[in-house]
Design a protein around this motif. Structure first.
Motif, PDB file in Angstrom:
ATOM      1  N   ARG A 142       0.812  -1.280  -0.024  1.00 48.76           N
ATOM      2  CA  ARG A 142      -0.188  -0.145  -0.108  1.00 48.76           C
ATOM      3  C   ARG A 142       0.778   1.156   0.070  1.00 48.76           C
ATOM      4  O   ARG A 142       1.556   1.464   0.974  1.00 48.76           O
ATOM      5  N   ARG A 143       0.889   1.867  -1.214  1.00 48.87           N
ATOM      6  CA  ARG A 143       1.924   3.053  -1.224  1.00 48.87           C
ATOM      7  C   ARG A 143       3.423   2.641  -1.169  1.00 48.87           C
ATOM      8  O   ARG A 143       3.762   1.698  -1.882  1.00 48.87           O
ATOM      9  N   GLU A 144       4.043   3.162  -0.021  1.00 48.75           N
ATOM     10  CA  GLU A 144       5.465   2.825   0.116  1.00 48.75           C
ATOM     11  C   GLU A 144       5.318   1.724   1.214  1.00 48.75           C
ATOM     12  O   GLU A 144       6.653   1.121   1.190  1.00 48.75           O
ATOM     13  N   ASP A 145       4.437   1.031   1.906  1.00 49.94           N
ATOM     14  CA  ASP A 145       4.592   0.249   2.702  1.00 49.94           C
ATOM     15  C   ASP A 145       4.013  -1.127   2.351  1.00 49.94           C
ATOM     16  O   ASP A 145       3.156  -1.151   1.592  1.00 49.94           O
ATOM     17  N   THR A 146       4.937  -2.268   2.788  1.00 48.19           N
ATOM     18  CA  THR A 146       4.177  -3.519   2.325  1.00 48.19           C
ATOM     19  C   THR A 146       4.157  -4.278   3.606  1.00 48.19           C
ATOM     20  O   THR A 146       4.922  -4.293   4.514  1.00 48.19           O
ATOM     21  N   MET A 147       2.858  -4.859   3.632  1.00 46.73           N
ATOM     22  CA  MET A 147       2.379  -5.644   5.003  1.00 46.73           C
ATOM     23  C   MET A 147       2.231  -6.965   4.561  1.00 46.73           C
ATOM     24  O   MET A 147       1.595  -7.386   3.686  1.00 46.73           O
ATOM     25  N   VAL A 148       3.169  -7.786   5.191  1.00 47.68           N
ATOM     26  CA  VAL A 148       3.210  -9.228   4.861  1.00 47.68           C
ATOM     27  C   VAL A 148       2.328  -9.807   6.018  1.00 47.68           C
ATOM     28  O   VAL A 148       2.473  -9.802   7.312  1.00 47.68           O
ATOM     29  N   ASN A 149       1.533 -10.893   5.881  1.00 47.57           N
ATOM     30  CA  ASN A 149       0.483 -11.384   6.388  1.00 47.57           C
ATOM     31  C   ASN A 149      -0.018 -10.468   7.363  1.00 47.57           C
ATOM     32  O   ASN A 149      -0.240 -10.667   8.621  1.00 47.57           O
ATOM     33  N   PRO A 150      -0.981  -9.669   6.869  1.00 54.65           N
ATOM     34  CA  PRO A 150      -1.619  -8.570   7.664  1.00 54.65           C
ATOM     35  C   PRO A 150      -2.722  -9.151   8.368  1.00 54.65           C
ATOM     36  O   PRO A 150      -3.149 -10.485   8.056  1.00 54.65           O
ATOM     37  N   PRO A 151      -3.237  -8.447   9.245  1.00 56.82           N
ATOM     38  CA  PRO A 151      -4.541  -9.052  10.016  1.00 56.82           C
ATOM     39  C   PRO A 151      -5.721  -9.708   8.998  1.00 56.82           C
ATOM     40  O   PRO A 151      -5.947  -8.854   8.068  1.00 56.82           O
ATOM     41  N   LEU A 152      -6.279 -10.625   9.288  1.00 59.02           N
ATOM     42  CA  LEU A 152      -7.113 -11.245   8.072  1.00 59.02           C
ATOM     43  C   LEU A 152      -8.445 -10.391   8.029  1.00 59.02           C
ATOM     44  O   LEU A 152      -9.027 -10.239   6.795  1.00 59.02           O
ATOM     45  N   PHE A 153      -8.694  -9.429   8.740  1.00 57.30           N
ATOM     46  CA  PHE A 153      -9.926  -8.489   8.429  1.00 57.30           C
ATOM     47  C   PHE A 153      -9.385  -7.153   7.618  1.00 57.30           C
ATOM     48  O   PHE A 153     -10.316  -6.519   7.493  1.00 57.30           O
ATOM     49  N   THR A 154      -8.112  -7.084   7.434  1.00 60.20           N
ATOM     50  CA  THR A 154      -7.669  -5.939   6.472  1.00 60.20           C
ATOM     51  C   THR A 154      -8.486  -5.849   5.183  1.00 60.20           C
ATOM     52  O   THR A 154      -8.619  -6.944   4.670  1.00 60.20           O
ATOM     53  N   LEU A 155      -8.979  -4.906   4.878  1.00 59.94           N
ATOM     54  CA  LEU A 155      -9.849  -4.429   3.699  1.00 59.94           C
ATOM     55  C   LEU A 155      -9.047  -4.259   2.447  1.00 59.94           C
ATOM     56  O   LEU A 155      -7.826  -3.253   2.627  1.00 59.94           O
ATOM     57  N   ILE A 156      -9.081  -4.682   1.486  1.00 64.67           N
ATOM     58  CA  ILE A 156      -8.320  -4.358   0.451  1.00 64.67           C
ATOM     59  C   ILE A 156      -8.807  -3.016  -0.326  1.00 64.67           C
ATOM     60  O   ILE A 156     -10.051  -2.731  -0.537  1.00 64.67           O
ATOM     61  N   GLN A 157      -7.788  -2.067  -0.694  1.00 57.96           N
ATOM     62  CA  GLN A 157      -8.071  -0.892  -0.979  1.00 57.96           C
ATOM     63  C   GLN A 157      -7.873  -0.677  -2.408  1.00 57.96           C
ATOM     64  O   GLN A 157      -7.112  -1.129  -2.903  1.00 57.96           O
ATOM     65  N   ALA A 158      -8.236   0.518  -3.095  1.00 60.30           N
ATOM     66  CA  ALA A 158      -7.915   0.611  -4.493  1.00 60.30           C
ATOM     67  C   ALA A 158      -6.323   1.207  -4.421  1.00 60.30           C
ATOM     68  O   ALA A 158      -5.863   1.759  -3.554  1.00 60.30           O
ATOM     69  N   ASP A 159      -5.898   0.767  -5.674  1.00 55.30           N
ATOM     70  CA  ASP A 159      -4.394   1.152  -5.775  1.00 55.30           C
ATOM     71  C   ASP A 159      -3.394   0.124  -4.904  1.00 55.30           C
ATOM     72  O   ASP A 159      -2.589   0.255  -5.068  1.00 55.30           O
ATOM     73  N   ASP A 160      -4.075  -0.899  -4.185  1.00 55.75           N
ATOM     74  CA  ASP A 160      -3.441  -1.722  -3.433  1.00 55.75           C
ATOM     75  C   ASP A 160      -2.614  -2.807  -4.415  1.00 55.75           C
ATOM     76  O   ASP A 160      -3.158  -3.098  -5.637  1.00 55.75           O
ATOM     77  N   SER A 161      -1.551  -3.130  -4.266  1.00 61.69           N
ATOM     78  CA  SER A 161      -0.637  -4.255  -4.935  1.00 61.69           C
ATOM     79  C   SER A 161      -0.498  -5.644  -4.002  1.00 61.69           C
ATOM     80  O   SER A 161      -0.351  -5.360  -2.995  1.00 61.69           O
ATOM     81  N   LEU A 162      -1.254  -6.588  -4.679  1.00 53.55           N
ATOM     82  CA  LEU A 162      -1.145  -7.963  -3.980  1.00 53.55           C
ATOM     83  C   LEU A 162       0.268  -8.646  -3.922  1.00 53.55           C
ATOM     84  O   LEU A 162       0.765  -8.900  -5.182  1.00 53.55           O
ATOM     85  N   LEU A 163       0.853  -9.013  -2.934  1.00 55.25           N
ATOM     86  CA  LEU A 163       2.083  -9.655  -2.826  1.00 55.25           C
ATOM     87  C   LEU A 163       1.474 -11.368  -2.890  1.00 55.25           C
ATOM     88  O   LEU A 163       1.200 -11.793  -1.882  1.00 55.25           O
ATOM     89  N   VAL A 164       1.916 -11.823  -3.801  1.00 55.57           N
ATOM     90  CA  VAL A 164       1.566 -13.340  -4.021  1.00 55.57           C
ATOM     91  C   VAL A 164       2.851 -14.200  -4.617  1.00 55.57           C
ATOM     92  O   VAL A 164       3.913 -13.715  -4.993  1.00 55.57           O
ATOM     93  N   ILE A 165       2.575 -15.522  -4.452  1.00 57.72           N
ATOM     94  CA  ILE A 165       3.285 -16.591  -4.850  1.00 57.72           C
ATOM     95  C   ILE A 165       2.727 -17.170  -5.871  1.00 57.72           C
ATOM     96  O   ILE A 165       1.335 -17.875  -5.749  1.00 57.72           O
ATOM     97  N   LYS A 166       3.025 -17.025  -7.172  1.00 52.74           N
ATOM     98  CA  LYS A 166       2.186 -17.664  -8.392  1.00 52.74           C
ATOM     99  C   LYS A 166       3.270 -18.390  -9.388  1.00 52.74           C
ATOM    100  O   LYS A 166       4.200 -17.807  -9.711  1.00 52.74           O
ATOM    101  N   ASP A 167       2.776 -19.808  -9.623  1.00 56.53           N
ATOM    102  CA  ASP A 167       3.743 -20.403 -10.846  1.00 56.53           C
ATOM    103  C   ASP A 167       3.775 -19.777 -12.299  1.00 56.53           C
ATOM    104  O   ASP A 167       2.484 -19.174 -12.406  1.00 56.53           O
TER     105      ASP A 167
END
Length: 336
Positions: free
Chosen positions: A311-336
């Motif tokens: 989210r902007r300049e901050d990266t949250m790894v394993n954030p609280p489960l209730f954290t809401l996805i906001q516009a302009d967020d980038s999702l950090l994922v593991i994908k083949d």
């Protein structure tokens, strides 16, 4: 007067041609001239002008097929002159050609030849990290990757047999980066100079970055910074990505101090995530307002593991489960 000037200008230009080109032109003139002369001297033995030129070429090349041979004293005298003059020029030509080939090869090895390709990767600095990175890239990417290496300490290209073009010089100067065709590059990676102390190495990296961005503002840049104090300067200079090597090393050391053997685990994990498995995905409009827990379960159905949010300049790894996805967020994922 105009003809005199024209002839003078031609001779002046001819003298400044490459040596190989000049010698080759002289050889052609000699062969054609002697070929025409032998045709008129012995028309019976050389019925066509081309036959005479063929004989002249074969004679100067010292092949001597014997299909055309002068029989008169005048013809043989002409042949002697051709052997004296023509063969000497042919020998000189091949010697010059060989010397030019060797000089060109040495120029490539010593980093004196400019790069003319496009969409290439420029790597500034040579060290073990760069060597290992290049090996990893070649194993991950199927298509050939054009790499230009810039360094001022190497005597010759360390990877000349692996399609790496070497440019010798200091990258803080425009002419060195232009020699690497930085204006057509797709990526520039600036590594820390190990021959300098940390502060000087960072200052040099930032100065190199400024030069790169001055010549090609749109090129993607990755800069290695050692001291935290220079991170802001690197951002101000336009770095797209900053790798804080010392900070990464300290994180691994801390984990190993807290949990013994963790350094090997971290390295193995990074090795398995190398390439395109760990990436950022732009949050789709349908994801906005969804909780991290719900989206994580949804992505798992597509074999995508959601591990964090940028989210902007901050990266949250394993954030609280209730954290809401906001516009302009980038999702950090593991994908083949």
């Amino acid at each position: 007067m105009k003809n005199f000037k024209s002839n003078t200008s031609f001779l002046f230009a001819f003298v400044h041609w490459p040596v190989i080109t000049r010698i080759l032109c002289i050889i052609f003139i000699i062969n054609i001239s002697f070929g025409v002369l032998i045709h008129f001297i012995e028309p019976a033995e050389f019925p066509r002008i081309f036959d005479g030129i063929w004989w002249a070429v074969v004679t100067t090349a010292t092949l001597g097929y014997g299909d055309y041979v002068p029989v008169t004293v005048t013809g043989r005298s002409l042949a002697i002159l051709l052997i004296f003059f023509g063969t000497g020029f042919v020998t000189t030509y091949f010697v010059a050609l060989a010397a030019s080939a060797v000089a060109t090869q040495n120029a490539y090895l010593e980093g004196k030849v400019e790069y003319k390709g496009e969409e290439h990767i420029i790597i500034v600095g040579w060290n073990e990290r760069v060597k290992e990175s290049l090996m990893q890239i070649r194993g991950l990417i199927q298509k050939p990757v054009a790499v230009v290496l810039i360094d001022q300490t190497l005597q010759q290209n360390p990877l000349h047999d692996q399609n790496v073009h070497y440019i010798k010089g200091n990258p803080i100067y425009d002419q060195v980066l232009l020699k690497a065709n930085v204006k057509k590059a797709s990526l520039v990676v600036i590594t820390s100079d190990q021959s300098k102390d940390e502060v000087q190495a960072d200052m040099n990296a930032v100065l190199t970055l400024l030069t790169v961005k001055g010549l090609n503002p749109d090129v993607h840049t990755i800069v290695e910074i050692l001291t935290s104090a220079q991170v802001k300067n690197a951002r101000r200079a336009g770095a797209d990505e900053i790798i804080q090597t010392n900070m990464l090393s300290s994180y691994v050391m801390i984990n190993s101090m807290v949990s013994y053997g963790m350094s090997n685990t971290v390295l193995n994990m990074l090795d398995q995530l190398k390439g395109s498995k760990l990436k950022y995905l732009d949050a789709d409009e349908s994801y906005i307002g969804t909780t991290f827990e719900k989206l994580s379960n949804q992505l798992l159905q597509d074999k995508i593991l959601l591990i964090g949010i940028k989210r902007r300049e901050d990266t949250m790894v394993n954030p609280p489960l209730f954290t809401l996805i906001q516009a302009d967020d980038s999702l950090l994922v593991i994908k083949d």
